[in-house]
Design a protein around this motif. Structure first.
Motif: not given
Length: 190
Positions: A48-49, A91
């Motif tokens: 998710h980063e 992502t």
């Protein structure tokens, strides 16, 4: 059939492979039946980063119109933002040029076995998880009533290798097999 992300022991990047076979599919009036796509992924930290890199593979049996359709679908071009292709696509920071090659694929979801191979680029073998004491096959399922990738999957033990820019070799890792129907709004429930 799909194999998902694995974190190396002690942290480090997340990596994974996946392969999908389209049993019955279309894009507008263009049939996609029997085509296969695969990918190798790498993220520097939690998915998710973001910051991911993906190497896509498209079945060499696909004609130019099918390649365009698959690119649109997998890129999330015809789907809502909450679908699997859009979620993972958001992502990715770097997409390597796709590789067109024959994709050998087989799976038996009930038996929790499967495999795919793409020349010297990717290889995956799935087998049932084994009980560490008896050695007998052990069954585990994931059920996600509101999952965006699948609703139900069989868990397996995976051994896989990837070459190219996203290199990896792993044994006895998480693997999963499932059937799903995807549309522009996500999973199509039966």
């Amino acid at each position: 059939m799909s194999l998902r992300i694995q974190r190396q022991a002690g942290g480090g990047p997340l990596r994974g492979l996946e392969c999908m076979r389209i049993d019955d599919g279309w894009f507008s009036d263009l049939r996609l039946d029997g085509l296969k796509v695969a990918a190798a992924y790498r993220w520097p930290g939690p998915v998710h980063e973001g910051g991911g890199v993906v190497q896509g593979f498209i079945d060499s049996d696909a004609n130019p119109a099918q390649v365009d359709a698959l690119g649109t679908i997998l890129g999330g071009g015809e789907q809502e933002p909450t679908t699997v292709f859009n979620i993972y696509g958001a992502t990715i920071a770097k997409e390597l040029p796709p590789i067109f090659a024959p994709i050998d694929f087989g799976s038996d979801i009930e038996a929790r076995t499967g495999w795919f191979r793409i020349e010297d680029q990717l290889a995956l073998e799935l087998e049932p998880i084994r009980n560490p004491v008896t050695g007998l096959a052990h069954r585990a399922r994931i059920v996600l009533l509101e999952g965006f990738e699948f609703r139900e999957a069989e868990v397996a033990s995976a051994t896989f290798t990837s070459g190219g820019e996203i290199r990896m070799h792993r044994q006895s890792r998480y693997g999963a097999l499932w059937n799903a129907a995807y549309g522009p709004h996500g999973i199509i429930d039966p």
